[in-house]
Design a protein around this motif. Structure first.
Motif, short mmCIF file in Angstrom:
data_model
loop_
_atom_site.label_atom_id
_atom_site.label_comp_id
_atom_site.label_asym_id
_atom_site.label_seq_id
_atom_site.Cartn_x
_atom_site.Cartn_y
_atom_site.Cartn_z
N UNK A 228 0.79 -1.37 0.23
CA UNK A 228 0.09 0.11 -0.17
C UNK A 228 0.79 1.40 0.31
N UNK A 229 0.64 2.03 -0.57
CA UNK A 229 1.57 3.23 -0.81
C UNK A 229 0.88 4.65 -1.18
N UNK A 230 -0.33 4.26 -1.18
CA UNK A 230 -1.27 5.51 -0.53
C UNK A 230 -3.21 5.01 -0.24
N UNK A 231 -2.36 5.11 1.41
CA UNK A 231 -3.46 4.70 1.93
C UNK A 231 -5.28 5.77 2.46
N UNK A 232 -4.83 6.45 2.05
CA UNK A 232 -6.33 7.12 2.05
C UNK A 232 -6.83 7.99 0.75
N UNK A 233 -5.74 8.09 -0.19
CA UNK A 233 -7.01 8.12 -1.62
C UNK A 233 -7.19 6.58 -2.08
N UNK A 234 -6.65 5.29 -1.18
CA UNK A 234 -7.39 4.33 -1.75
C UNK A 234 -8.66 4.30 -0.84
N UNK A 235 -8.52 4.84 0.77
CA UNK A 235 -9.73 4.72 1.56
C UNK A 235 -11.30 5.30 1.03
N UNK A 236 -10.88 6.26 -0.13
CA UNK A 236 -11.62 6.96 -0.25
C UNK A 236 -11.88 7.64 -1.74
N UNK A 237 -11.40 6.36 -2.82
CA UNK A 237 -11.23 5.94 -3.62
C UNK A 237 -12.61 5.97 -4.55
#
Length: 239
Positions: A228-237
């Motif tokens: 995982x490189x960008x958890x915040x953006x995955x969460x709100x993808x």
DNA sequence: TCATTAAATTGTT
DNA sequence: AACAATTTAATGA
């Protein structure tokens, strides 16, 4: 890390330190009093599970609350025609199996190690003692059940509202719920087939989605693992 | 250490 | 679901 795992030569001290490690990482130990903590530390035992092994099995009597030290346990159930469904995953610092203990019923689901995994087992006697004696522990359990409910409601929503890329992104992100899986490693050891089971999608479609997410620098898909490189953006993808 | 082979995983249709 | 390509792990020279 790897060397201590499943090593028959590992000393009692290294074993105990693995227990200390998960107790440190767990949310529910933070508010325990000294007596409660001591009882927990003395009764919880470690177990190493090679990939594919059961931490608990559907139908078996429930004698432990189970915590993940490192690795990944999938909670799954079999359907009538032999197929299996993965409901969710538990990673480092997460605990599961309280449902069967609370109801005093046999296990309803399988808990299976997706990769080599170390778990901690808390005996039923300690679990019920904490229930009877520790308000912080009860508060934690209440919160955990609430988080789980939120998790499953959210996943139903992903199923119905989101495109495949977003479903994969958010399913993977759920493994990093700070309350349920407080110490999840950025590097998930799971094949795309396992990822597909976790997302409830075909391997082919997950493969495609992972490429898209990788191009957007949100994660990196390697052989047998996803980082995982960008958890915040995955969460709100997909918003 | 290197080559060979089987098994697992990925990429694609 | 099927198949080819790729990666890894195990084996033995």
């Amino acid at each position: 890390m790897i060397s201590a795992r499943g090593n028959p030569l590992s000393t009692d001290r290294t074993r105990q330190s693995a227990i200390d490690e998960i107790l440190r990482q767990s949310v529910w130990t933070r508010e325990l009093g000294p007596e409660e903590f001591r009882k927990v530390r003395e009764t919880v035992v470690e177990q190493s599970l090679p990939a594919g092994c059961h931490a608990c099995r559907n139908g078996d009597p429930a004698e432990h609350w189970i915590g993940v030290i490192d690795g990944l346990i999938k909670i799954s159930g079999g359907s009538a025609d032999g197929k299996s469904v993965t409901f969710t995953g538990v990673t480092a610092g997460g605990w599961f199996g309280e449902g069967s203990l609370l109801k005093d019923e046999p296990r309803r689901y399988d808990g299976i190690a997706v990769c080599n995994t170390r778990i901690a087992r808390m005996p039923r006697s300690t679990f019920t003692w904490l229930l009877d004696n520790s308000i912080p522990f009860n508060r934690f359990l209440l919160n955990q059940l609430n988080e789980r409910l939120g998790l499953f409601i959210a996943m139903v929503g992903y199923d119905r509202l989101l495109k495949p890329e977003a479903r994969v992104a958010r399913c993977l992100a759920t493994l990093f719920n700070p309350y349920l899986n407080p110490n999840s490693d950025q590097c998930l050891q799971l094949s795309q087939e396992e990822a597909a089971l976790l997302c409830g999608m075909s391997r082919q479609r997950v493969n495609q989605a992972l490429h898209t997410l990788e191009k957007e620098n949100l994660l990196s898909a390697e052989y047998g693992q996803i980082t995982i490189l960008d958890l915040a953006r995955l969460r709100s993808y997909g918003e």
